[in-house]
Design an enzyme around this catalytic site. Sequence first.
Site, mmCIF file in Angstrom:
data_model
loop_
_atom_site.group_PDB
_atom_site.id
_atom_site.type_symbol
_atom_site.label_atom_id
_atom_site.label_comp_id
_atom_site.label_asym_id
_atom_site.label_seq_id
_atom_site.Cartn_x
_atom_site.Cartn_y
_atom_site.Cartn_z
ATOM 1 N N ASP A 31 0.869 -1.183 0.000
ATOM 2 C CA ASP A 31 0.000 0.000 0.000
ATOM 3 C C ASP A 31 0.905 1.233 0.000
ATOM 4 O OD1 ASP A 31 -2.289 1.577 0.236
ATOM 5 O OD2 ASP A 31 -2.390 1.369 2.419
ATOM 6 N N ASP A 78 -8.984 3.306 -2.475
ATOM 7 C CA ASP A 78 -10.026 3.705 -1.526
ATOM 8 C C ASP A 78 -11.324 4.151 -2.185
ATOM 9 O OD1 ASP A 78 -8.186 3.084 0.368
ATOM 10 O OD2 ASP A 78 -7.595 5.160 0.770
ATOM 11 N N GLU A 81 2.799 4.803 -4.005
ATOM 12 C CA GLU A 81 2.833 5.765 -5.133
ATOM 13 C C GLU A 81 4.178 6.485 -5.205
ATOM 14 O OE1 GLU A 81 0.361 5.487 -2.852
ATOM 15 O OE2 GLU A 81 -0.896 4.307 -4.184
HETATM 16 O O1 MIG Z 1 -5.933 5.048 3.972
HETATM 17 O O2 MIG Z 1 -3.589 0.896 5.698
HETATM 18 O O3 MIG Z 1 -5.954 2.032 0.348
HETATM 19 O O4 MIG Z 1 -6.846 -0.199 1.770
HETATM 20 O O5 MIG Z 1 -6.800 -0.033 4.549
HETATM 21 C C1 MIG Z 1 -4.715 4.963 4.485
HETATM 22 C C2 MIG Z 1 -4.771 1.590 5.831
HETATM 23 C C3 MIG Z 1 -3.841 3.772 4.223
HETATM 24 C C4 MIG Z 1 -4.988 2.917 2.317
HETATM 25 C C5 MIG Z 1 -5.435 1.695 1.597
HETATM 26 C C6 MIG Z 1 -6.432 0.971 2.436
HETATM 27 C C7 MIG Z 1 -5.847 0.622 3.774
HETATM 28 C C8 MIG Z 1 -5.388 1.899 4.480
HETATM 29 N N1 MIG Z 1 -4.445 2.613 3.624
#
Ligand code: MIG
Length: 813
Positions: free
Chosen positions: A405, A482, A408
């Site tokens: 995650d 998200d 980017e």
């Molecule tokens: O939103 O790790 O897209 O699936 O649950 C902040 C927490 C960070 C973004 C991800 C989401 C995940 C969340 N992360």
Amino acid sequence: MDTSEAIHPDRVGPIIVQEAWGTIGKALALEHMNGVYVCRGERASLAFVFLSEKMFRMKLFMGKDLDLSTTVAVLPRENEPLEATVEETDSAWKLSSGRLVLEIEKKSSALSVFDLEERLVARQNNISWNPRGAIHSVYDMPGDSHFYGLGEKASFLDKRGERYTMWNTDVYAPHMPEIEALYESIPLLIHMHGSSSYGIFLDNPGRTDFDMRSHGIAYTIGCSTGDYDIYFVYGPDLKEVVRDYTGLTGRIALPPKWALGYHQSRYSYMDQNEVLHLARTFREKEIPCDVIYLDIHYMDEYRVFTFDPVRFPDPEAMMSELKALGIRIVPIVDPGVKKDPKYAVYRQGVEKGHFSRKLEGDLFFGDVWPGTSAFPDFTDDTASEWWGNLHKYYTDLGIPGIWNDMNEPAVFNSSKTMDLDVMHGNNGNPKTHEELHNLYGMLMSKATYEGLKRNMDGQRPFVLTRAGYSGIQRYAAVWTGDNRSFWEHMALAMPMVLNMGLSGLAFAGPDIGGFAHHTSAELLVRWTQMGVLFPYCRNHSSIGTLRQEPWSFGPEIESILREYIGLRYRWMPHLYNLFHEASENGLPPMRPLILEYQDDPNVTNLCDQFLVGSDVLAAPIYRPDTEHRAVYLPEGEWIDYWTGEVIQGGRHILAHAPLSIMPLYIKSGAVIAEGGIKLYADDRTDETLTLRVYGAKARPGFKASYSLYEDDGSSFDYVSGVSSLIRFELRGGEDELELSYRYERRGYAANRNLLRFALVCTAFKPSEIEGLNELTEDEADHGQEGWYIDTQTGGLTIQVQDMSQGAVFKLKG
Ligand code: MIG
């Protein structure tokens, strides 16, 4: 007293600077050296390389030096480039490659591509650039143009009238039609017009843009830094564009079967007990599930490669109970490494120089979950290898998959990402983050995949990523980030994932039920019905939202969800087969209708229904309190999956769909390979196989066929031939059918004795099958060879010993 700063140019108001955009000007000469054709223009040159008869690369370069290296998106080439035939006229050079003719106009350096019938396929009128390095190209956009691809983008399937930017971005509330840049950047534009299509892949991991909106009869492709380095991929069929583009940038690695199962996630399952309770609940309720995700709370103050000692005091014990239940764990790993001199990963990274830094040598620090954090420089192989090896921490625990995650990379600052002046090492060819931004997430997932693989003893790893660039499909599945529990976002997931599939990302899907905001019973049902037919199938939701595990809304809802999740597992052999196909030729398991019915004008922008493979059509209900919807059935005969009703296609129908029904149609003559429903996909105790044939007809000309690929679904043994390929055929004759199967390869021994063929939705009833007896239901249940009419479906079932040499059966009417 003021200083001269008072008259700083930025302060004196808008000055209109006439930007000097340069162009190539006239084309002066065409040179040919080592398979590269170089067209020398007045102010710049164009290099052309023919990679196949219908695919060429074109790169703009200034000055003398031509650099034909590529980014990591493009696979190393095995073949020498093709020689073209060159013809020079007064006004142009014409380069023919066998399937295409490329014409370079001398007076303008404009470029036209023709097919062999001399039809114009594409035309690039102009390339221009400004002194700051931005490049801009202009292509013809005829009135009947349709656009696809572009990876992960919101809005409808056909991108005509839209404009997009490629710049991997973590936007919270991202799935809005006007958002131009999302987490993934796949700079592949597919243009279809008339009866042909082609793709243009701009291999530039900096900021690029595609504008099919602002220029009337032209579309434009641009980049703000880096090279204008494009690959022209001619169809004319869309399928060929997808096949060849994925030939260039790679296809999905064949996933382990468990990764095709149902996945359950939540931000976050807070502790070990909650995880175990969740796993047990799935088993008690007999809802199939293969994976539980651990979101950021599993870590010790968000330090990657750790477990929180209080919340997860005994990961080994947790893992061993989960293993017994057939459930795997996939933990999240973000790129940010907490700045903490007492934390080994941080210390090593600093000491060995694996973190991203500025030209001047300072580490780049950004704020993410752990607070101030450093970010590995994945552009350097040594750093990537180090990172990959750290995953031994997880594989030692029996963890076979990782969720990347925030790659980017997302940073909590105003630019939302790493400083653009970070200087990546890039294996000795340093480049700024600005130039390489879109590669960061992919390189992280590549390092992760390779690290897992090194440590998994021949088992296939699974990586899920949020960010990526072209080629990411080789390493990771992609989820769409998200979204929210909005009906609109459920609907939008279809075109988004369909275009991802056309862009090489065959293994993709959204958070089922929606991530942020609160789901409802009805939304969860409708979304799950749809989601179980998406390539990637995970239910995930955010902290503070209503729970959305399958049992969260009472027994009635639970049983609908169980049935649909079960359908995914029953169809697992078929699904796995489609994934195998995707790994071989790039065609995605989930397809827009346009991919199979390119000549049908009704489907150019149809994206509230989709195909699974070529013959299963799903038309989800995606509005609340709705029990009916229009469904478009393309030409041919279709069978309502639920009622068995035969429906003529080539028209719209009105489907009735109470909450427990998602409209689903099977093309007549289609075959689906089914197994028994299992609680987890990797359960190999019984690999029962039924080939279900829809709408068989005992008349000459009827033919149903299917090739099924099988292997152990978990190891890399298939690479050395441990796999099977069964070819099945059913041919119609005068009031008879001939059924045959044959192993084209039998390297994998499935755990079964019987093969079943089920002919459903057919008027055919045999009076006799040569060499087989009619069975009573009891005999059938005891696994005897023979045939019987299934009292439930009314269909004919034939069950025979699964023989290496195959067999042929004559069914007499
Ligand atoms: O939103 O790790 O897209 O699936 O649950 C902040 C927490 C960070 C973004 C991800 C989401 C995940 C969340 N992360």
